[in-house]
Write an enzyme that holds these catalytic residues in place. Sequence first.
Site, PDB file in Angstrom:
ATOM      1  N   CYS A 153       0.839  -1.205   0.000  1.00  0.00           N
ATOM      2  CA  CYS A 153       0.000   0.000   0.000  1.00  0.00           C
ATOM      3  C   CYS A 153       0.876   1.258   0.000  1.00  0.00           C
ATOM      4  O   CYS A 153       0.634   2.184  -0.799  1.00  0.00           O
ATOM      5  CB  CYS A 153      -0.961  -0.016   1.168  1.00  0.00           C
ATOM      6  SG  CYS A 153      -0.217  -0.416   2.755  1.00  0.00           S
TER       7      CYS A 153
HETATM    8  N1  LIG Z   1      -4.255  -4.445   5.072  1.00  0.00           N
HETATM    9  C1  LIG Z   1      -3.781  -3.727   4.087  1.00  0.00           C
HETATM   10  O1  LIG Z   1      -4.043  -2.514   3.964  1.00  0.00           O
HETATM   11  C2  LIG Z   1      -2.911  -4.352   3.051  1.00  0.00           C
HETATM   12  C3  LIG Z   1      -2.445  -5.651   3.148  1.00  0.00           C
HETATM   13  N2  LIG Z   1      -1.660  -6.175   2.170  1.00  0.00           N
HETATM   14  C4  LIG Z   1      -1.174  -7.551   2.234  1.00  0.00           C
HETATM   15  O2  LIG Z   1      -2.265  -8.444   1.997  1.00  0.00           O
HETATM   16  C5  LIG Z   1      -2.080  -9.649   2.730  1.00  0.00           C
HETATM   17  C6  LIG Z   1      -3.290  -9.850   3.629  1.00  0.00           C
HETATM   18  O3  LIG Z   1      -3.390  -8.750   4.502  1.00  0.00           O
HETATM   19  P1  LIG Z   1      -4.674  -8.503   5.399  1.00  0.00           P
HETATM   20  O4  LIG Z   1      -5.899  -8.870   4.645  1.00  0.00           O
HETATM   21  O5  LIG Z   1      -4.536  -7.153   5.939  1.00  0.00           O
HETATM   22  O6  LIG Z   1      -4.421  -9.599   6.549  1.00  0.00           O
HETATM   23  P2  LIG Z   1      -5.431 -10.179   7.637  1.00  0.00           P
HETATM   24  O7  LIG Z   1      -4.614 -10.473   8.832  1.00  0.00           O
HETATM   25  O8  LIG Z   1      -6.611  -9.297   7.782  1.00  0.00           O
HETATM   26  O9  LIG Z   1      -5.915 -11.565   6.971  1.00  0.00           O
HETATM   27  C7  LIG Z   1      -5.040 -12.627   6.748  1.00  0.00           C
HETATM   28  C8  LIG Z   1      -5.780 -13.778   6.088  1.00  0.00           C
HETATM   29  O10 LIG Z   1      -4.870 -14.851   5.828  1.00  0.00           O
HETATM   30  C9  LIG Z   1      -5.325 -16.055   6.468  1.00  0.00           C
HETATM   31  N3  LIG Z   1      -4.136 -16.724   7.015  1.00  0.00           N
HETATM   32  C10 LIG Z   1      -3.370 -16.310   8.056  1.00  0.00           C
HETATM   33  N4  LIG Z   1      -2.324 -17.137   8.224  1.00  0.00           N
HETATM   34  C11 LIG Z   1      -2.431 -18.104   7.288  1.00  0.00           C
HETATM   35  C12 LIG Z   1      -1.675 -19.262   6.963  1.00  0.00           C
HETATM   36  N5  LIG Z   1      -0.580 -19.592   7.666  1.00  0.00           N
HETATM   37  N6  LIG Z   1      -2.087 -20.023   5.913  1.00  0.00           N
HETATM   38  C13 LIG Z   1      -3.209 -19.693   5.224  1.00  0.00           C
HETATM   39  N7  LIG Z   1      -3.977 -18.622   5.504  1.00  0.00           N
HETATM   40  C14 LIG Z   1      -3.594 -17.846   6.510  1.00  0.00           C
HETATM   41  C15 LIG Z   1      -6.276 -15.606   7.557  1.00  0.00           C
HETATM   42  O11 LIG Z   1      -7.195 -16.649   7.781  1.00  0.00           O
HETATM   43  P3  LIG Z   1      -7.894 -16.914   9.211  1.00  0.00           P
HETATM   44  O12 LIG Z   1      -8.189 -15.573   9.811  1.00  0.00           O
HETATM   45  O13 LIG Z   1      -9.144 -17.653   8.851  1.00  0.00           O
HETATM   46  O14 LIG Z   1      -6.932 -17.715  10.012  1.00  0.00           O
HETATM   47  C16 LIG Z   1      -6.904 -14.364   6.907  1.00  0.00           C
HETATM   48  O15 LIG Z   1      -7.931 -14.752   6.010  1.00  0.00           O
HETATM   49  C17 LIG Z   1      -0.782  -9.489   3.514  1.00  0.00           C
HETATM   50  O16 LIG Z   1       0.264 -10.079   2.796  1.00  0.00           O
HETATM   51  C18 LIG Z   1      -0.612  -7.987   3.585  1.00  0.00           C
HETATM   52  O17 LIG Z   1       0.734  -7.690   3.709  1.00  0.00           O
HETATM   53  C19 LIG Z   1      -1.374  -5.454   1.051  1.00  0.00           C
HETATM   54  C20 LIG Z   1      -1.786  -4.170   0.903  1.00  0.00           C
HETATM   55  C21 LIG Z   1      -2.582  -3.507   1.906  1.00  0.00           C
HETATM   56  C1  LIG Z   2      -0.440   0.205   9.367  1.00  0.00           C
HETATM   57  C2  LIG Z   2       0.389  -0.979   8.943  1.00  0.00           C
HETATM   58  O1  LIG Z   2       0.822  -1.772   9.762  1.00  0.00           O
HETATM   59  N1  LIG Z   2       0.610  -1.121   7.639  1.00  0.00           N
HETATM   60  C3  LIG Z   2       1.354  -2.216   7.088  1.00  0.00           C
HETATM   61  C4  LIG Z   2       1.407  -2.076   5.595  1.00  0.00           C
HETATM   62  C5  LIG Z   2       0.444  -2.989   4.901  1.00  0.00           C
HETATM   63  C6  LIG Z   2       0.747  -3.118   3.424  1.00  0.00           C
HETATM   64  O2  LIG Z   2       0.189  -2.686   2.522  1.00  0.00           O
HETATM   65  O3  LIG Z   2       1.804  -3.690   3.098  1.00  0.00           O
HETATM   66  P1  LIG Z   2       2.090  -5.165   2.719  1.00  0.00           P
HETATM   67  O4  LIG Z   2       1.183  -5.571   1.648  1.00  0.00           O
HETATM   68  O5  LIG Z   2       3.482  -5.157   2.302  1.00  0.00           O
HETATM   69  O6  LIG Z   2       1.830  -5.866   3.979  1.00  0.00           O
HETATM   70  C7  LIG Z   2       2.795  -2.242   7.585  1.00  0.00           C
HETATM   71  O7  LIG Z   2       3.374  -1.184   7.773  1.00  0.00           O
HETATM   72  O8  LIG Z   2       3.354  -3.325   7.666  1.00  0.00           O
END
Ligand SMILES: NC(=O)C1=CN([C@@H]2O[C@H](COP(=O)(O)OP(=O)(O)OC[C@H]3O[C@@H](n4cnc5c(N)ncnc54)[C@H](OP(=O)(O)O)[C@@H]3O)[C@@H](O)[C@H]2O)C=CC1
Ligand SMILES: CC(=O)N[C@@H](CCC(=O)OP(=O)(O)O)C(=O)O
Length: 349
Positions: A153
């Site tokens: 992000c």
């Molecule tokens: N949040 C953000 O703004 C952004 C996030 N990202 C990236 O997107 C990805 C997801 O982030 P986010 O949605 O925030 O994360 P969350 O913690 O909200 O969700 C993680 C998801 O992955 C599942 N999970 C966790 N551990 C495992 C595992 N070992 N094997 C399989 N499934 C697993 C969880 O399932 P359950 O809960 O059912 O265990 C849950 O559905 C990350 O790589 C993050 O870095 C990228 C850009 C922005």
């Molecule tokens: C507030 C906060 O904790 N933000 C996340 C960024 C999430 C994200 O977009 O990055 P990835 O897809 O690389 O996880 C962080 O700084 O790690």
Amino acid sequence: MASNTLIRAAVLGASGYTGADLIRLAARHPSIKIAALIAKGHAGQPLAQVFPHLVSLDVPKLVTADEVDWSGIDVAFCGLPHGTAHAEIKKLPERVKVVDMSADFRLRDLGTYAEWYGGEHSAPELHESAVYGLTEHYRDAIAKARIVACPGCYPTAVLLALLPLMKSGLISSEDIIIDAKSGVSGAGRTLKQNILFSEAGEGLSPYGIGSHRHVPEIEQELGAVAEMPVRVNFTPHLVPMTRGELCTSYVRLAGKAAAADLRKALADAYATSPFVRVVEEGVIPATQHVRGSNYCHIGVFADRLPGRAIVVSAIDNLVKGSAGQALQNFNLMYGLDETTALEQLPLFP
Ligand SMILES: NC(=O)C1=CN([C@@H]2O[C@H](COP(=O)(O)OP(=O)(O)OC[C@H]3O[C@@H](n4cnc5c(N)ncnc54)[C@H](OP(=O)(O)O)[C@@H]3O)[C@@H](O)[C@H]2O)C=CC1
Ligand SMILES: CC(=O)N[C@@H](CCC(=O)OP(=O)(O)O)C(=O)O
């Protein structure tokens, strides 16, 4: 593609924040059928039990990846934690296209990946062919890719603002200072102490000072267009709001360039990009102006320090910063209009 052919999609990490926003957007996509929702700890539950706001959707319940009949899936959107995604993506049939929202396929150099993500990559052969999914800059490659690695992000907001300026030689490759702020949903749904309401609320705190894992990603992309190594100073901050991200980049102007030149270069670069808007002079980008949308707003300001300028970019971390950009990339991969299912305007106030 025939207009009545539905593309069958699986969402890995459907019980997480990026997964939920992907489902919210994809549910209204005319060419997508949500065929499988994959979770880990939440497997077995109906989606609406985890996310009651999605109760009106007719979608399958959450299952584990092993329970999915992959012969019925065309594309996988992956919202798994970084470090976990590569092993899960490796198991998918080669036929299945992948739009990965994790960090596992973003860094071109596997040594750099191991250094910043703390482990070896289990799928170097797949990593080799993955395309960096900053949509506005890599459309042609994304359209042909099997695996698209959506940017982080922060890198999305920073690179949309700085890549055209670096490419056109209007800013120096040295002395770039990025002050970044994110809402707490950026940290995901997994409980962590620093995102507790009682600890994140009514405060503002920097984190990852000098060591955030988005630094190599930003440097990789800026370095590629500068054709030389670029180092940046990047400090993220946690802001007590749910969504949104604002990056303020302090740059040194090259030669006789002025802020107006930077504004024009950005406007030219994004003239045909529907989601990147260079705001009018006098308007200041803010997270409230992009909330819930796939837009990125960019503003350029003269600095009172001679030879410097300030570039401000705002996105919604869960939409343009992950799920929205993922869907935008999906549209390109399937030859669809890149705005499909992403046209909703920001939610304001
Ligand atoms: N949040 C953000 O703004 C952004 C996030 N990202 C990236 O997107 C990805 C997801 O982030 P986010 O949605 O925030 O994360 P969350 O913690 O909200 O969700 C993680 C998801 O992955 C599942 N999970 C966790 N551990 C495992 C595992 N070992 N094997 C399989 N499934 C697993 C969880 O399932 P359950 O809960 O059912 O265990 C849950 O559905 C990350 O790589 C993050 O870095 C990228 C850009 C922005
Ligand atoms: C507030 C906060 O904790 N933000 C996340 C960024 C999430 C994200 O977009 O990055 P990835 O897809 O690389 O996880 C962080 O700084 O790690």
